[in-house]
Scaffold this motif. Structure first.
Motif, PDB file in Angstrom:
ATOM      1  N   GLN A 160       0.146  40.516 102.495  1.00 49.42           N
ATOM      2  CA  GLN A 160      -0.763  39.404 102.752  1.00 49.42           C
ATOM      3  C   GLN A 160      -1.542  39.050 101.484  1.00 49.42           C
ATOM      4  OE1 GLN A 160      -3.571  40.146 105.879  1.00 49.42           O
ATOM      5  NE2 GLN A 160      -4.352  38.070 105.852  1.00 49.42           N
ATOM      6  N   GLY A 161      -1.516  37.789 101.124  1.00 50.16           N
ATOM      7  CA  GLY A 161      -2.272  37.294  99.979  1.00 50.16           C
ATOM      8  C   GLY A 161      -1.552  37.413  98.640  1.00 50.16           C
TER       9      GLY A 161
ATOM     10  N   ARG B  63       1.309  36.040  97.656  1.00 47.46           N
ATOM     11  CA  ARG B  63       1.800  34.745  97.171  1.00 47.46           C
ATOM     12  C   ARG B  63       0.665  33.956  96.527  1.00 47.46           C
ATOM     13  NH1 ARG B  63       6.776  32.954  99.535  1.00 47.46           N
ATOM     14  NH2 ARG B  63       6.117  30.803  99.272  1.00 47.46           N
ATOM     15  N   GLU B  64      -0.475  33.908  97.189  1.00 46.08           N
ATOM     16  CA  GLU B  64      -1.611  33.168  96.670  1.00 46.08           C
ATOM     17  C   GLU B  64      -2.119  33.777  95.365  1.00 46.08           C
ATOM     18  OE1 GLU B  64      -1.335  34.297  99.795  1.00 46.08           O
ATOM     19  OE2 GLU B  64      -1.144  32.442 100.949  1.00 46.08           O
ATOM     20  N   TYR B  65      -2.217  35.095  95.356  1.00 50.08           N
ATOM     21  CA  TYR B  65      -2.679  35.791  94.157  1.00 50.08           C
ATOM     22  C   TYR B  65      -1.742  35.511  92.980  1.00 50.08           C
ATOM     23  CZ  TYR B  65      -3.910  39.445  90.875  1.00 50.08           C
ATOM     24  OH  TYR B  65      -4.274  40.116  89.737  1.00 50.08           O
ATOM     25  N   THR B  66      -0.445  35.581  93.233  1.00 46.17           N
ATOM     26  CA  THR B  66       0.534  35.357  92.175  1.00 46.17           C
ATOM     27  C   THR B  66       0.483  33.919  91.669  1.00 46.17           C
ATOM     28  OG1 THR B  66       1.955  37.054  93.147  1.00 46.17           O
ATOM     29  CG2 THR B  66       2.971  35.556  91.574  1.00 46.17           C
ATOM     30  N   ALA B  67       0.426  32.972  92.595  1.00 50.03           N
ATOM     31  CA  ALA B  67       0.393  31.566  92.197  1.00 50.03           C
ATOM     32  C   ALA B  67      -0.856  31.266  91.370  1.00 50.03           C
ATOM     33  CB  ALA B  67       0.434  30.669  93.434  1.00 50.03           C
ATOM     34  N   LYS B  68      -1.959  31.896  91.701  1.00 50.75           N
ATOM     35  CA  LYS B  68      -3.213  31.639  91.010  1.00 50.75           C
ATOM     36  C   LYS B  68      -3.263  32.337  89.647  1.00 50.75           C
ATOM     37  CE  LYS B  68      -8.209  32.203  91.566  1.00 50.75           C
ATOM     38  NZ  LYS B  68      -9.273  32.720  92.438  1.00 50.75           N
TER      39      LYS B  68
ATOM     40  N   GLU C 130       4.551  27.642  96.878  1.00 50.69           N
ATOM     41  CA  GLU C 130       3.957  26.677  97.812  1.00 50.69           C
ATOM     42  C   GLU C 130       2.501  26.995  98.122  1.00 50.69           C
ATOM     43  OE1 GLU C 130       8.141  25.753 100.106  1.00 50.69           O
ATOM     44  OE2 GLU C 130       6.516  26.708 101.173  1.00 50.69           O
ATOM     45  N   TYR C 131       1.760  27.255  97.085  1.00 52.50           N
ATOM     46  CA  TYR C 131       0.347  27.568  97.248  1.00 52.50           C
ATOM     47  C   TYR C 131      -0.475  26.404  96.731  1.00 52.50           C
ATOM     48  CZ  TYR C 131      -4.198  29.705  96.577  1.00 52.50           C
ATOM     49  OH  TYR C 131      -5.530  29.982  96.611  1.00 52.50           O
ATOM     50  N   THR C 132      -1.355  25.925  97.537  1.00 57.48           N
ATOM     51  CA  THR C 132      -2.299  24.912  97.079  1.00 57.48           C
ATOM     52  C   THR C 132      -3.682  25.543  97.105  1.00 57.48           C
ATOM     53  OG1 THR C 132      -2.498  24.060  99.324  1.00 57.48           O
ATOM     54  CG2 THR C 132      -0.939  22.954  97.869  1.00 57.48           C
ATOM     55  N   MET C 133      -4.273  25.625  95.948  1.00 55.99           N
ATOM     56  CA  MET C 133      -5.578  26.261  95.842  1.00 55.99           C
ATOM     57  C   MET C 133      -6.670  25.296  96.256  1.00 55.99           C
ATOM     58  SD  MET C 133      -5.124  28.228  92.214  1.00 55.99           S
ATOM     59  CE  MET C 133      -6.872  28.230  92.026  1.00 55.99           C
TER      60      MET C 133
END
Length: 98
Positions: free
Chosen positions: A54-55, A57-62, A85-88
């Protein structure tokens, strides 16, 4: 032959052999470390693709774009970041941190 150094050639040959052995061992270590990095990367790609952490993908994209220091590396992995497919969320400052 010199009176002072008749064994110089043998000693130099031994030094050369030891340097070759050191270089071979360094190459083995480099290959081992490269393999470790590849396997670790494959592990994380699998985790990213399956959404098993969990998290992640977001951590990596950011953070991946910040981690990459070379423009060529950023360009190489641009598609990977986009595929996450992460939109911050944008904060009031517009820097992407909320």
């Amino acid at each position: 032959m010199s009176l002072l150094g008749g064994n110089d050639l043998k000693e130099q040959q031994k030094i050369n052999e030891l340097e070759l052995k050191i270089n071979r061992e360094k190459q083995k270590l480099d290959k081992k470390q490269t393999r470790q990095k590849i396997l670790l990367g494959a592990f994380f790609v699998d985790a990213l693709e399956n959404g098993s952490v969990q998290g992640l993908r977001e951590y990596t994209a950011k953070n991946l774009p910040k981690y990459l220091t070379r423009e060529t590396d950023r360009e190489l992995l641009k598609g990977v970041v986009e595929n996450l497919e992460y939109t911050m969320p944008i904060d009031n400052n517009g820097d992407g941190v909320s």
